[in-house]
Design an enzyme around this catalytic site. Structure first.
Site, PDB file in Angstrom:
ATOM      1  N   TYR A 108      51.094  39.658  88.269  1.00 39.40           N
ATOM      2  CA  TYR A 108      51.798  39.142  87.226  1.00 39.40           C
ATOM      3  C   TYR A 108      53.126  38.695  87.805  1.00 39.40           C
ATOM      4  O   TYR A 108      53.558  38.697  88.734  1.00 39.40           O
ATOM      5  CB  TYR A 108      52.559  40.253  86.410  1.00 39.40           C
ATOM      6  CG  TYR A 108      53.194  39.654  85.141  1.00 39.40           C
ATOM      7  CD1 TYR A 108      52.547  39.190  83.990  1.00 39.40           C
ATOM      8  CD2 TYR A 108      54.719  39.615  85.233  1.00 39.40           C
ATOM      9  CE1 TYR A 108      53.543  38.734  83.052  1.00 39.40           C
ATOM     10  CE2 TYR A 108      55.521  39.121  83.897  1.00 39.40           C
ATOM     11  CZ  TYR A 108      54.707  38.565  82.824  1.00 39.40           C
ATOM     12  OH  TYR A 108      55.507  38.212  81.884  1.00 39.40           O
ATOM     13  N   TRP A 110      55.936  34.567  87.078  1.00 40.83           N
ATOM     14  CA  TRP A 110      56.239  33.266  86.627  1.00 40.83           C
ATOM     15  C   TRP A 110      55.876  32.180  87.535  1.00 40.83           C
ATOM     16  O   TRP A 110      55.600  30.934  87.185  1.00 40.83           O
ATOM     17  CB  TRP A 110      57.583  33.127  85.969  1.00 40.83           C
ATOM     18  CG  TRP A 110      57.445  33.328  84.630  1.00 40.83           C
ATOM     19  CD1 TRP A 110      57.514  34.634  84.062  1.00 40.83           C
ATOM     20  CD2 TRP A 110      58.037  32.516  83.297  1.00 40.83           C
ATOM     21  NE1 TRP A 110      57.691  34.759  82.628  1.00 40.83           N
ATOM     22  CE2 TRP A 110      57.970  33.526  82.211  1.00 40.83           C
ATOM     23  CE3 TRP A 110      58.489  31.259  83.472  1.00 40.83           C
ATOM     24  CZ2 TRP A 110      58.334  32.969  81.211  1.00 40.83           C
ATOM     25  CZ3 TRP A 110      58.903  30.818  82.240  1.00 40.83           C
ATOM     26  CH2 TRP A 110      58.646  31.748  80.889  1.00 40.83           C
TER      27      TRP A 110
HETATM   28  N1  LIG Z   1      65.003  45.716  82.551  1.00 41.52           N
HETATM   29  C1  LIG Z   1      64.115  44.574  82.358  1.00 41.52           C
HETATM   30  N2  LIG Z   1      63.180  44.117  83.334  1.00 41.52           N
HETATM   31  C2  LIG Z   1      62.419  43.224  82.883  1.00 41.52           C
HETATM   32  C3  LIG Z   1      62.721  42.405  81.678  1.00 41.52           C
HETATM   33  C4  LIG Z   1      63.890  42.912  80.971  1.00 41.52           C
HETATM   34  O1  LIG Z   1      64.192  42.340  79.830  1.00 41.52           O
HETATM   35  N3  LIG Z   1      64.454  43.849  81.429  1.00 41.52           N
HETATM   36  N4  LIG Z   1      61.973  41.253  81.150  1.00 41.52           N
HETATM   37  C5  LIG Z   1      60.586  41.180  81.747  1.00 41.52           C
HETATM   38  C6  LIG Z   1      60.147  39.945  81.389  1.00 41.52           C
HETATM   39  S1  LIG Z   1      60.191  39.412  79.646  1.00 41.52           S
HETATM   40  C7  LIG Z   1      59.391  39.116  82.472  1.00 41.52           C
HETATM   41  S2  LIG Z   1      58.627  37.889  82.182  1.00 41.52           S
HETATM   42  C8  LIG Z   1      59.490  39.744  84.005  1.00 41.52           C
HETATM   43  C9  LIG Z   1      59.470  38.460  84.909  1.00 41.52           C
HETATM   44  O2  LIG Z   1      59.294  38.964  86.240  1.00 41.52           O
HETATM   45  P1  LIG Z   1      58.623  37.820  87.248  1.00 41.52           P
HETATM   46  O3  LIG Z   1      57.809  36.769  86.453  1.00 41.52           O
HETATM   47  O4  LIG Z   1      57.924  38.746  88.352  1.00 41.52           O
HETATM   48  O5  LIG Z   1      59.819  37.343  87.868  1.00 41.52           O
HETATM   49  P2  LIG Z   1      60.249  36.000  88.875  1.00 41.52           P
HETATM   50  O6  LIG Z   1      61.450  36.129  89.575  1.00 41.52           O
HETATM   51  O7  LIG Z   1      60.054  34.672  88.042  1.00 41.52           O
HETATM   52  O8  LIG Z   1      59.144  36.044  89.933  1.00 41.52           O
HETATM   53  C10 LIG Z   1      58.233  34.951  90.565  1.00 41.52           C
HETATM   54  C11 LIG Z   1      58.296  35.192  92.145  1.00 41.52           C
HETATM   55  O9  LIG Z   1      57.325  34.056  92.386  1.00 41.52           O
HETATM   56  C12 LIG Z   1      58.030  33.316  93.662  1.00 41.52           C
HETATM   57  N5  LIG Z   1      57.592  31.996  93.500  1.00 41.52           N
HETATM   58  C13 LIG Z   1      57.735  30.878  92.907  1.00 41.52           C
HETATM   59  N6  LIG Z   1      56.880  29.829  92.990  1.00 41.52           N
HETATM   60  C14 LIG Z   1      56.110  30.451  93.719  1.00 41.52           C
HETATM   61  C15 LIG Z   1      54.817  29.719  94.378  1.00 41.52           C
HETATM   62  O10 LIG Z   1      54.590  28.571  94.169  1.00 41.52           O
HETATM   63  N7  LIG Z   1      54.053  30.575  95.364  1.00 41.52           N
HETATM   64  C16 LIG Z   1      54.483  31.785  95.338  1.00 41.52           C
HETATM   65  N8  LIG Z   1      53.631  32.432  96.163  1.00 41.52           N
HETATM   66  N9  LIG Z   1      55.468  32.393  94.925  1.00 41.52           N
HETATM   67  C17 LIG Z   1      56.363  31.695  94.031  1.00 41.52           C
HETATM   68  C18 LIG Z   1      59.707  33.379  93.448  1.00 41.52           C
HETATM   69  O11 LIG Z   1      60.155  33.335  94.716  1.00 41.52           O
HETATM   70  C19 LIG Z   1      59.753  35.000  92.906  1.00 41.52           C
HETATM   71  O12 LIG Z   1      59.938  35.830  93.896  1.00 41.52           O
HETATM   72  O13 LIG Z   1      60.426  40.554  84.315  1.00 41.52           O
HETATM   73  C20 LIG Z   1      60.484  41.675  83.194  1.00 41.52           C
HETATM   74  N10 LIG Z   1      61.499  42.472  83.704  1.00 41.52           N
HETATM   75  N1  LIG Z   2      68.450  32.136  81.266  1.00 40.05           N
HETATM   76  C1  LIG Z   2      67.330  32.989  81.221  1.00 40.05           C
HETATM   77  N2  LIG Z   2      66.450  32.611  80.105  1.00 40.05           N
HETATM   78  C2  LIG Z   2      65.146  33.405  79.804  1.00 40.05           C
HETATM   79  C3  LIG Z   2      64.687  34.115  80.928  1.00 40.05           C
HETATM   80  C4  LIG Z   2      65.651  34.217  82.210  1.00 40.05           C
HETATM   81  O1  LIG Z   2      65.297  34.905  83.165  1.00 40.05           O
HETATM   82  N3  LIG Z   2      66.679  33.611  82.133  1.00 40.05           N
HETATM   83  N4  LIG Z   2      63.599  34.763  80.927  1.00 40.05           N
HETATM   84  C5  LIG Z   2      62.675  34.260  79.894  1.00 40.05           C
HETATM   85  C6  LIG Z   2      61.543  35.248  79.558  1.00 40.05           C
HETATM   86  S1  LIG Z   2      60.241  35.414  80.642  1.00 40.05           S
HETATM   87  C7  LIG Z   2      61.528  36.006  78.482  1.00 40.05           C
HETATM   88  S2  LIG Z   2      60.451  36.990  77.954  1.00 40.05           S
HETATM   89  C8  LIG Z   2      62.646  35.832  77.219  1.00 40.05           C
HETATM   90  C9  LIG Z   2      63.089  36.993  76.733  1.00 40.05           C
HETATM   91  O2  LIG Z   2      63.677  36.726  75.618  1.00 40.05           O
HETATM   92  P1  LIG Z   2      64.497  37.876  74.882  1.00 40.05           P
HETATM   93  O3  LIG Z   2      63.482  39.089  74.712  1.00 40.05           O
HETATM   94  O4  LIG Z   2      64.816  37.371  73.440  1.00 40.05           O
HETATM   95  O5  LIG Z   2      65.624  38.178  75.835  1.00 40.05           O
HETATM   96  P2  LIG Z   2      66.566  39.479  76.170  1.00 40.05           P
HETATM   97  O6  LIG Z   2      67.637  38.656  76.926  1.00 40.05           O
HETATM   98  O7  LIG Z   2      65.602  40.483  76.802  1.00 40.05           O
HETATM   99  O8  LIG Z   2      67.246  40.304  74.954  1.00 40.05           O
HETATM  100  C10 LIG Z   2      67.848  39.377  73.784  1.00 40.05           C
HETATM  101  C11 LIG Z   2      69.012  40.380  73.253  1.00 40.05           C
HETATM  102  O9  LIG Z   2      68.294  41.501  72.584  1.00 40.05           O
HETATM  103  C12 LIG Z   2      69.359  42.406  72.666  1.00 40.05           C
HETATM  104  N5  LIG Z   2      68.657  43.789  72.294  1.00 40.05           N
HETATM  105  C13 LIG Z   2      68.122  44.352  73.229  1.00 40.05           C
HETATM  106  N6  LIG Z   2      68.098  45.745  72.794  1.00 40.05           N
HETATM  107  C14 LIG Z   2      68.184  45.606  71.689  1.00 40.05           C
HETATM  108  C15 LIG Z   2      67.627  46.439  70.509  1.00 40.05           C
HETATM  109  O10 LIG Z   2      67.279  47.614  70.695  1.00 40.05           O
HETATM  110  N7  LIG Z   2      68.112  46.096  69.304  1.00 40.05           N
HETATM  111  C16 LIG Z   2      68.653  44.676  69.018  1.00 40.05           C
HETATM  112  N8  LIG Z   2      69.117  44.437  67.815  1.00 40.05           N
HETATM  113  N9  LIG Z   2      68.964  44.024  69.997  1.00 40.05           N
HETATM  114  C17 LIG Z   2      68.492  44.572  71.201  1.00 40.05           C
HETATM  115  C18 LIG Z   2      70.122  42.311  73.839  1.00 40.05           C
HETATM  116  O11 LIG Z   2      71.660  42.307  73.389  1.00 40.05           O
HETATM  117  C19 LIG Z   2      69.840  40.934  74.522  1.00 40.05           C
HETATM  118  O12 LIG Z   2      70.851  40.058  74.531  1.00 40.05           O
HETATM  119  O13 LIG Z   2      63.611  34.957  77.752  1.00 40.05           O
HETATM  120  C20 LIG Z   2      63.437  33.951  78.485  1.00 40.05           C
HETATM  121  N10 LIG Z   2      64.449  33.228  78.908  1.00 40.05           N
HETATM  122 MO   LIG Z   3      59.209  37.296  79.849  1.00 33.10          MO
END
Ligand SMILES: Nc1nc2c(c(=O)[nH]1)N[C@H]1C(S)=C(S)[C@@H](COP(=O)(O)OP(=O)(O)OC[C@H]3O[C@@H](n4cnc5c(=O)[nH]c(N)nc54)[C@H](O)[C@@H]3O)O[C@H]1N2
Ligand SMILES: Nc1nc2c(c(=O)[nH]1)N[C@H]1C(S)=C(S)[C@@H](COP(=O)(O)OP(=O)(O)OC[C@H]3O[C@@H](n4cnc5c(=O)[nH]c(N)nc54)[C@H](O)[C@@H]3O)O[C@H]1N2
Ligand SMILES: [Mo]
Length: 780
Positions: A108, A110
């Site tokens: 998994y 991005w």
């Molecule tokens: N505690 C907590 N944890 C969370 C979340 C949260 O809200 N709270 N949110 C979750 C969510 S919504 C998501 S989507 C995940 C995201 O988690 P990931 O998608 O795993 O995070 P990224 O840092 O985008 O990882 C991309 C990696 O790919 C590498 N990369 C970039 N381009 C390339 C390429 O072309 N080739 C190769 N081989 N590598 C490349 C980058 O250097 C990086 O290490 O995290 C989740 N984890």
């Molecule tokens: N700059 C930036 N933007 C991103 C990303 C990033 O890595 N960086 N990641 C992208 C990705 S992959 C995803 S999936 C989206 C995720 O998008 P979201 O899921 O919307 O983002 P989060 O920041 O995880 O959470 C949004 C807010 O939810 C609130 N929250 C947490 N727990 C609770 C709860 O139990 N109840 C309520 N009411 N609120 C709560 C927190 O205060 C937090 O600020 O964001 C995307 N956008």
């Molecule tokens: Mo995500």
């Protein structure tokens, strides 16, 4: 000195990038971007940063035939040819001795924007050519909603596309109630690219048009200041109780939209029984919810009155389902919206993710993009994506998922590219135990992050700035060209070229490459995209013209009638794709699964950890771990924009003044966050926009343990996932529960350990290897 200027595209926008001697010096947003993101500034100085992986590297212990030692042992740098041979021979050994299901290619993550060099497409196509792999389903973003929504509304994709767009909200909505807020930082991102940022501008327009915003979240700053939103502070993970109390109040006042509920939904009787407490003896009224949520009774009553008397849109962020019982938040919000009187009317009803991703409900265009064909995966074993540690720790164990019961296969080899589990997964100390189990872990990475440091074979790869491609973001209006704005360091190639070489050695080279070089594939995908667009009645320029122009705007709006306005008008003529054809507030299917943690209707169930649980006596603060401001996840954490959001090199934890004072913590102090699962250091920011007893530490700081050999080492850098909980949302979706986490915080007065997150690991010469020499292993 060689300089170059060209265009690039990324998940956070398109930029004009200049490089000198293959290092980025200047980054400017493209002219068409109305509200560009500063995240692109991370590119400056990033390509030749000391954290760059510059040569293929193999863990010493792996070469010596040992599994243990990942993350602690030095690496041996080897030639590209030797590394390719090691990878191919190991894949061959595993598939021969254990079958292809012993290869985990769920991988998994991005990765980077770009249609052809898309990491997931590459690894899956390659592993399919090599005989298949154990895959993963759903996302970390919204796994729970991906599984539960189809039971309620039938076709989830169609439903989510048909919710009110910002333009419609500005015109018709009176009240927008945003559970989880509308954080502006999240809207910087769009998967696959975004040509022009307009999401927050659209929100502001709606506010100016008179929409009243109410955000329900533990963090007041979860919205743009110009929205002037009312803030309702809610205890994390208790939104469902609040939603049920709002529903109960509407029911009691005789304001429920009985016509819609009876004609267009199933389960209204079950909902009433639940709200009145006829089965469990608990009336879900405002007094009940106030105890749980911390929201005063008067505020609940007043909010309920607004919801049922004005045109209301109830929205939920994705974060609400990234928690234990996360399915229920969506279920309860839809139930509330169905009762409100606004469902199926312009600007009203339910919607999700309004600020979670840029294009959510501002841009929704058809994509003409051709994808790299994936081939066929003959292996049927799988995991729900966030069950990765369970998979590796419990081979042979059974697990539930959406009504099915399946078995975790015995994984011997993990192949991971374009993602960072040391960023994204919960309970990293548990994951490190899981990581010790497979025979071999192979990673391609541009940078020495923790994911690379915990692998056995690390292949350096070109970044998206060092290859040619084109980007088409999900739903986006703009197609962006991606120039090669720098050459990759000597000897470093793309994921594609690595896979082509490994496939060649495995005897499936022709199947994988079809005889094309990377740039020929880019041209091929562009010509397939042109054909596809032409079939839809739109002209795309030739590749040469596209490259010349840099971007193309393509207006192919996808018009989807509102799912619920059609349903409201005539539920017989416009059934949903559910078993009943109606909105299933009660799902007999889900109820039939018999899951104690996910009944067939919206229910408040205590999460395993929350401020009301016994554990809160030991760990009295709830940790939320939102997305980071200055980057996407862990990407370019070494960049300048990411660094500017840190203090003393550490991620910043926000804490309410009262909680800080109780712990004698001053602004800027280094603090230690801890619970039974782990501990991390962060810089404290005292912030009265936090709800008391809630702390926020963003994700994304590269995991950086003090002593990687210890079972629970202190992380030096502020990675919240050493603290978070690794349980499925429920047996239904098995999604991640990142936002369910109790901790405590103390001032850290010890000596501050030096950060090593951005340092490469130790390297030793091949001559130091004992037992099996790597030449020997490679030729086996
Ligand atoms: N505690 C907590 N944890 C969370 C979340 C949260 O809200 N709270 N949110 C979750 C969510 S919504 C998501 S989507 C995940 C995201 O988690 P990931 O998608 O795993 O995070 P990224 O840092 O985008 O990882 C991309 C990696 O790919 C590498 N990369 C970039 N381009 C390339 C390429 O072309 N080739 C190769 N081989 N590598 C490349 C980058 O250097 C990086 O290490 O995290 C989740 N984890
Ligand atoms: N700059 C930036 N933007 C991103 C990303 C990033 O890595 N960086 N990641 C992208 C990705 S992959 C995803 S999936 C989206 C995720 O998008 P979201 O899921 O919307 O983002 P989060 O920041 O995880 O959470 C949004 C807010 O939810 C609130 N929250 C947490 N727990 C609770 C709860 O139990 N109840 C309520 N009411 N609120 C709560 C927190 O205060 C937090 O600020 O964001 C995307 N956008
Ligand atoms: Mo995500």
């Amino acid at each position: 000195m060689s300089t170059r200027t060209g265009r690039t595209a990324s998940h956070w926008g398109s930029y004009i990038v200049s490089s000198t001697d293959d290092e980025v010096t200047h980054v400017r947003p493209v002219p068409e971007d109305l509200d560009p993101s500063p995240i692109g500034q991370n590119y400056r100085g990033s390509l030749q940063h000391r954290s760059r992986v510059t040569r293929p590297a193999v863990r010493r212990g792996w070469l010596e035939g040992r599994r243990h030692g990942r993350g602690t042992e030095p690496f041996v740098e080897v030639s590209h040819e030797d590394a390719v041979a090691l990878i191919a021979d190991e894949i061959d050994r595993v598939r021969r001795d254990h079958g292809n299901e012993a290869i985990f290619g769920g991988s998994y993550g991005w990765g980077s924007a770009g249609r052809f060099h898309h990491a997931q497409s590459q690894v899956h196509r390659f592993l399919n050519a090599a005989g298949g792999y154990t895959r993963s389903f759903n996302t970390y973003s919204h796994a729970a909603d991906e599984v539960v929504l189809p039971h309620l509304v039938g076709d989830r994709e169609w439903f989510l596309r048909s919710v009110p767009a910002w333009s419609e909200i500005a015109e018709h909505t009176e009240e927008l109630i945003a559970f989880g807020g509308l954080p502006r930082r999240s809207a910087q991102i769009n998967p696959g690219g975004v040509g022009s940022h307009v999401n927050v501008l659209s929100q502001i327009e709606a506010a100016r048009a008179g929409v009243r915003f109410t955000i329900v979240t533990p963090v007041r700053s979860d919205t743009d200041a110009e929205l002037n939103a009312d803030w309702i502070a809610v205890r994390p993970n208790t939104d469902v109780a609040l939603m049920l109390a709002l529903a109960h109040t509407i029911l009691q006042r005789g304001k429920a939209d009985v016509d819609f509920l009876e004609r267009c939904c199933v389960g209204w009787d079950v909902v009433q029984r639940e709200l009145r407490g006829e089965d469990d003896g608990v009336v879900k009224d405002a007094a009940w919810a106030s105890e749980i949520t911390g929201v005063p009774v008067t505020r609940i009553l007043e909010l309920a009155e607004r919801i049922c008397s004005r045109r209301t849109l109830v929205t939920v962020t994705w974060s609400l389902q990234r928690q234990h019982h996360g399915e229920q938040a969506y279920w309860a919000a839809i139930t509330l919206a169905a009762m409100s009187g606004s469902m199926g009317k312009p600007g009203g009803g339910f919607g999700s993710g309004y600020s979670s991703m840029h294009n959510a409900h501002v841009n929704d265009r058809l994509s003409p993009a051709a994808a790299l064909p994936q081939g066929r995966n003959p292996v049927s074993t799988y995991i729900p994506v966030a069950r990765i540690s369970d998979l590796l720790l419990n081979p042979g164990a059974s697990f539930d998922y959406d009504g099915k019961r399946s078995i975790y296969p015995d994984i011997r080899l993990v192949y991971w590219i374009g993602g960072n589990p040391f960023h994204h997964h919960q309970d990293l100390n548990r994951m490190r135990q899981a990581w010790a189990r497979p025979d071999t872990i192979i990673v391609h990475e541009p940078f020495w992050n923790a994911h690379a440091k915990h692998a056995d074979i690390v292949m350096p790869v070109a970044t998206s700035l060092e290859r040619t491609d084109f980007a088409i973001g999900m739903g986006d209006r703009w197609l962006g060209w991606m120039d090669r704005v720098a050459e990759a360091p000597q000897g470093i190639v793309t994921d594609y070229e690595i896979f082509a070489a490994v496939a060649e050695r495995l005897g499936c080279g022709a199947e994988f490459t079809e005889g094309r070089h990377a740039d020929a594939w880019v041209a091929e995908l562009w010509s397939r995209s042109r054909e596809k667009a032409a079939g839809m009645g739109f002209d795309l320029p030739t590749l040469g013209e596209f490259r010349e122009r840099g971007s193309v705007a393509l207006d192919m709006p996808r018009r989807v009638p509102s799912a619920f306005s059609e349903l409201r008008a005539d539920p017989v003529a416009h059934p949903l794709k559910t078993p009943s054809g109606r909105l299933e507030l009660y799902s007999a299917t889900v109820a039939g699964f018999g899951y104690d943690d996910c009944p067939g209707w919206a229910r408040w169930m205590e999460p395993v950890e929350w401020l009301g649980s016994p554990l809160a006596e030991r760990f009295p603060l709830h940790l939320v771990s939102p997305q980071p401001d200055g980057k996407l996840h862990s990407q370019f954490d070494h960049g300048s924009e990411s660094s500017s959001h840190k203090r003393a090199g550490r991620a910043v934890m926000r804490i309410h003044p009262h909680d800080a004072a109780q712990r004698d913590i001053s602004d800027g102090d280094i603090v230690r966050l801890f619970n039974d699962r782990g501990a991390t250091l962060a810089s404290a920011s005292i912030d009265d926009s936090m709800q008391p007893r809630v702390v926020a530490l963003p994700t994304g700081a590269w995991y950086d343990p003090v002593d990687a050999a210890a079972p629970q080492p202190l992380d030096k850098h502020g990675n919240p996932n050493v603290l978070t909980l690794d349980v499925g949302t429920s047996r239904l979706a098995q999604g991640p529960s990142a936002h369910t986490c109790l901790v405590d915080v103390e001032r850290y007065d010890g000596e501050l350990p030096t950060l090593t997150a951005f340092d490469p690991p130790e390297f030793v010469p091949a001559s130091t290897i004992s037992t099996t020499s790597y030449e020997g292993r490679g030729q086996k």
